[in-house]
Design a protein around this motif. Structure first.
Motif, mmCIF file in Angstrom:
data_model
loop_
_atom_site.group_PDB
_atom_site.id
_atom_site.type_symbol
_atom_site.label_atom_id
_atom_site.label_comp_id
_atom_site.label_asym_id
_atom_site.label_seq_id
_atom_site.Cartn_x
_atom_site.Cartn_y
_atom_site.Cartn_z
ATOM 1 N N SER B 57 0.806 -1.199 0.138
ATOM 2 C CA SER B 57 0.009 -0.030 -0.007
ATOM 3 C C SER B 57 0.789 1.311 0.058
ATOM 4 C CB SER B 57 -0.861 0.091 1.277
ATOM 5 O OG SER B 57 -1.818 1.386 1.420
ATOM 6 N N ALA B 58 1.781 1.044 0.843
ATOM 7 C CA ALA B 58 2.877 2.542 0.945
ATOM 8 C C ALA B 58 3.590 2.929 -0.421
ATOM 9 C CB ALA B 58 3.713 2.316 1.992
ATOM 10 N N LEU B 59 3.813 1.545 -0.801
ATOM 11 C CA LEU B 59 4.685 1.524 -2.215
ATOM 12 C C LEU B 59 3.809 2.088 -3.251
ATOM 13 C CD1 LEU B 59 7.606 0.381 -2.490
ATOM 14 C CD2 LEU B 59 6.576 -1.677 -3.408
ATOM 15 N N VAL B 60 2.633 1.651 -3.538
ATOM 16 C CA VAL B 60 1.834 2.073 -4.639
ATOM 17 C C VAL B 60 1.284 3.732 -4.549
ATOM 18 C CG1 VAL B 60 -0.433 1.689 -5.752
ATOM 19 C CG2 VAL B 60 0.784 -0.289 -4.950
ATOM 20 N N ALA B 61 1.003 4.068 -3.139
ATOM 21 C CA ALA B 61 0.600 5.255 -2.939
ATOM 22 C C ALA B 61 1.627 6.264 -3.295
ATOM 23 C CB ALA B 61 0.299 5.437 -1.288
ATOM 24 N N LEU B 62 3.050 5.738 -2.960
ATOM 25 C CA LEU B 62 3.990 6.651 -3.344
ATOM 26 C C LEU B 62 4.265 6.856 -4.993
ATOM 27 C CD1 LEU B 62 6.370 8.668 -2.494
ATOM 28 C CD2 LEU B 62 7.817 6.478 -2.321
ATOM 29 N N ALA B 63 4.146 5.691 -5.649
ATOM 30 C CA ALA B 63 4.307 5.470 -6.944
ATOM 31 C C ALA B 63 3.071 6.262 -7.705
ATOM 32 C CB ALA B 63 4.303 3.945 -7.496
ATOM 33 N N LEU B 66 4.156 9.749 -7.549
ATOM 34 C CA LEU B 66 5.005 10.171 -8.439
ATOM 35 C C LEU B 66 5.028 10.064 -9.848
ATOM 36 C CD1 LEU B 66 8.160 9.111 -5.968
ATOM 37 C CD2 LEU B 66 7.122 11.556 -6.427
ATOM 38 N N GLY B 67 3.794 9.255 -10.420
ATOM 39 C CA GLY B 67 3.614 8.795 -11.143
ATOM 40 C C GLY B 67 4.578 7.521 -12.030
ATOM 41 N N VAL B 68 4.829 6.996 -11.212
ATOM 42 C CA VAL B 68 6.007 5.770 -11.534
ATOM 43 C C VAL B 68 5.161 4.576 -11.727
ATOM 44 C CG1 VAL B 68 7.795 4.152 -10.637
ATOM 45 C CG2 VAL B 68 7.913 6.830 -10.348
ATOM 46 N N ALA B 69 5.356 3.745 -12.855
ATOM 47 C CA ALA B 69 4.460 2.633 -13.218
ATOM 48 C C ALA B 69 5.162 1.435 -12.369
ATOM 49 C CB ALA B 69 4.755 2.367 -14.943
ATOM 50 N N LEU B 70 4.144 0.680 -12.192
ATOM 51 C CA LEU B 70 4.445 -0.575 -11.329
ATOM 52 C C LEU B 70 3.992 -1.911 -12.205
ATOM 53 C CD1 LEU B 70 3.523 0.513 -7.849
ATOM 54 C CD2 LEU B 70 5.901 0.526 -8.778
#
Lengths: 483, 483
Positions: B57-63, B66-70
């Motif tokens: 959750s923390a990772l996706v929120a930050l991505a 920042l507009g970074v694709a996962l």
């Protein structure tokens, strides 16, 4: 009074689809503006009744262009005001009554395609005539339509074995909010082409599309059935009994639990009902077992053996297996008459809730005690589909209260408490009746922000002009609601 | 080379979740950048391996900020490049490998909760240890993960009786594109609170959320099984045989059809395989029947009786029932070795397609003839899950062609023809493997505008910054793709 836009749509329907497609006489409209429990009163200047998917498509496309709201309606048997138009007359009703063809009945493939306006009872009979069975049944079978059953993911008394409507829908045809047609009727057992739009439309209450037809699964015809009535001590013992039955056989199709005072209420208020057991028991269970295999052990024999084991294990106090179809029906009559009996017993506030099956016995006992403690003089009862984790949790008003005052002032607080308890147990505030207008704001209050945001995003993405069944199910953000 | 935004996310993960959560050594990353069939090569500067739902959750929120694709990845056993990152290195891989707990194993309730990174084989063993069975199996069981199986709605060889992953998922926990957590793990048998987000996430290929855990249904352990090998004349007769079996018993769990030349290919190329029947037959069927009831008639006896009737009725030419577990495994080995045998037989273009079950016999015969007529020298074969309407439809290259030229020039035209035939039959261009990047543009070409518009609307509504698994499944409109 119609707006000019409503007039244009009504004139378009009359001209293109013929006079049968338009109802504007207030006397003919009136019965469709209020739900059968008379809780939600709406208004609408016309009912449009398209006769085909193409006609629905043309109608919705025009309404979308003009920004006119449409409220789809089937048999008007809903419990949550989901098919009742807004009170300000801003929406037109769209009835599926003229779309009542069974397009296909394929016994070999165990599939049928029925249009939205086909009545459940009619469909069940057609399946039987084809040597199959449609395993979903509910009290409103004489009025409820396939379109409404799909759109509300209907449940009923046979969910235990075959699931809710969602599990019985193999395909959906629907007109989407822009008037385009989603044709998902082709019943593919495997289909991984992205998001499952069929399943998204099941239970969407007409807010994402108007369901025009569905491909439905059939099951083999019943070769034999048995119905048993069991007296026992507690919901926990009832669940243990159910687990034993399910481990031993897949024949169990219904497992309904009722408290003793509720059964007593039926016996007192409903003529011709009679308790199947002689003694006194705190809880009663109605079991139906069915097999489609004529060579299988008879359901009555299976139940007899299993119930004998249940006595030995201390789970059941007494039991009887119906000796005839008539007796089986008389057992079921007690279960089906509960609503009727309750109405004659005075005001009550009703909740259609579910929790995980394992937790239901605790919830029935502790939840009931909590409600009675917090609202002195009330009487809480829970009955229904134990095996589905779904009971109807009712709280009766204290004796002698002013009916209207109680409904207006106390009932909402009771409902709030019950819903809070359900959410704390990881349950659902709507097990089988849906959200409609009745529970829209409670859903918004009790859902996580993540869930509400997702519901709103889906609704506004697929229906940006908010023309389909406005005000139902999804409470939109204030800025969108005021659009 | 990482972008500054990718660096921020990687540093965040290393600092907050510890060194195990971040892989940046290119040698360690490399195996996860190409699919196991080595068709799709991607690039990614780091693999992030969060250890919990909160960390995802923390990772996706930050991505998202920042507009970074996962790109979420499980066991990397996909068939359509769905878990391979874009070749330009613009996305970070998110591996579920460190989320491998089975949180709950409840044999009484027939439910289990497994985290996304749990390996299928491990999960199946855990269910067996609890006296239950998880009825989904496929060749990649040693690597495929629960998260991947949910996200691709995996199928396999046991779908006939218990359905695909969709039917086995009772609940989903997922991190949505904004980092919020959808907690749908509570397994409610009845829950009508609007759009079914659990089902929407099943088969969404990680484009709407990262599945972090799932509640899965278990079935009773198998008490006895029987495996039969049948020689017969045509797919039509095979389907008639299946219908007879299904009308008589619910024990049939697999019904796999193979043409004679495909079986011959296995016998020629795969050491230790041996034809179960002595004579020559144009088509072969592998049947597995299972019962969980020790008191039920033995599956071998049921199959024996039914196959005898099938001879009488002219449906089967010859049949043998495996006399031992070893023999049963040797029958299955032929079926499982087809891919291996095919690879050694030269270039072929493969299609994982489904049509309505009733239409599959016609499609196998006529579709094959059409492909061979339109592409002279090719050889079309179809084998697989007849009862699911799902066959693997392969077209082998003419003898002596230049492999690379044929794959580049002819294969796409063949695929186009096959897909067009499938759509004309009301079928699916992806029965069980999904869309990924392989079929993304074909899905866009062959879907109705209504369907594509709905898929795009849902994707962009739930993931407006398009950060989750970009470029997979849904071909966005050009203006959105260029964002």
């Amino acid at each position: 009074m119609m707006t000019p836009e409503q007039q244009r749509i009504t004139a378009f329907a009359a001209e293109r689809f013929g006079p049968k497609a338009v109802t504007t006489d207030p006397h003919d409209i009136e019965p469709w503006l209020i739900d059968w429990r008379r809780r939600y009163q709406g208004a609408a200047p016309a009912i449009l009744s398209p006769g085909s998917t193409e006609e629905v498509s043309a109608l919705v496309a025009l309404a979308n262009d003009l920004g006119v709201a449409l409220v789809p309606q089937g048999g008007n048997t809903g419990m949550v005001g989901g098919a009742i138009p807004p009170a300000d007359g801003s929406a037109l009703l769209v009835s599926t009554r003229r779309m009542h063809r069974i397009r296909r009945m394929d016994a070999d493939a165990n599939l049928a395609v029925a249009e939205a306006g086909v009545i459940l009872g009619t469909f069940r009979e057609a399946a039987e005539a084809a040597g199959r069975r449609f395993p979903l049944d509910l009290g409103a079978r004489g009025s409820a339509t396939i379109g409404g059953l799909v759109s509300t993911n209907a449940g009923g008394v046979q969910v235990l074995r075959f699931g809710t409507m969602r599990a019985l829908v193999a395909g959906v045809e629907a007109v989407l909010p822009d008037g385009s047609v989603h044709d998902g009727l082709s019943a593919l057992k495997k289909d991984n082409r992205g998001y499952d739009l069929n399943q998204l439309l099941v239970g969407a209450e007409g807010t994402l599309g108007i369901v025009t037809a569905a491909t439905l699964r059939l099951v083999p015809a019943a070769a034999a059935r048995a119905v048993a009535w069991v007296g026992l001590e507690s919901p926990a013992k009832a669940l243990s009994l159910l687990r034993r039955l399910q481990a031993a056989t897949d024949m169990v199709e219904s497992f309904e639990i009722m408290p003793d005072d509720t059964v007593a209420l039926v016996l007192a208020h409903v003529p011709g009902t009679r308790l199947p057991l002689a003694g006194t028991h705190r809880w009663h269970v109605l079991i139906e077992a069915v097999t489609s295999d004529p060579a299988a052990e008879a359901p009555a024999t299976v139940l007899e053996r299993m119930l004998a084991e249940a006595f030995e294990a201390g789970l059941a106090e007494d039991a009887v297996i119906a000796a005839s179809e008539a007796q089986a029906e008389s057992f079921w009559r007690i279960r089906h008459a509960i609503s009727e009996a309750e109405r004659s017993a005075g005001p009550a506030v009703q909740h259609d809730i579910s929790v995980p099956v394992e937790d239901m016995p605790r919830f029935m006992v502790e939840g009931g005690a909590e409600a009675e403690a917090r609202f002195p003089g009330t009487h809480a009862i829970a009955y229904g589909h134990l095996g589905d984790g779904n009971v109807h949790f009712h709280v009766r008003a204290p004796k002698g209260v002013d009916r209207n005052r109680w409904y207006a002032e106390d009932a909402p607080h009771i409902t709030r408490l019950v819903h809070d308890m359900v959410v704390a147990a990881g349950g659902s505030i709507s097990a089988e009746h849906g959200i409609g207008q009745m529970k829209r704001d409670e859903l918004a209050r009790l859902s996580t922000p993540a869930r509400m945001a997702a519901l709103r995003a889906i609704k506004t993405a697929l229906d940006p002009k908010l023309i389909l069944n406005p005000g139902k199910l999804v409470a939109l953000a204030p800025e969108t609601l005021s659009k």
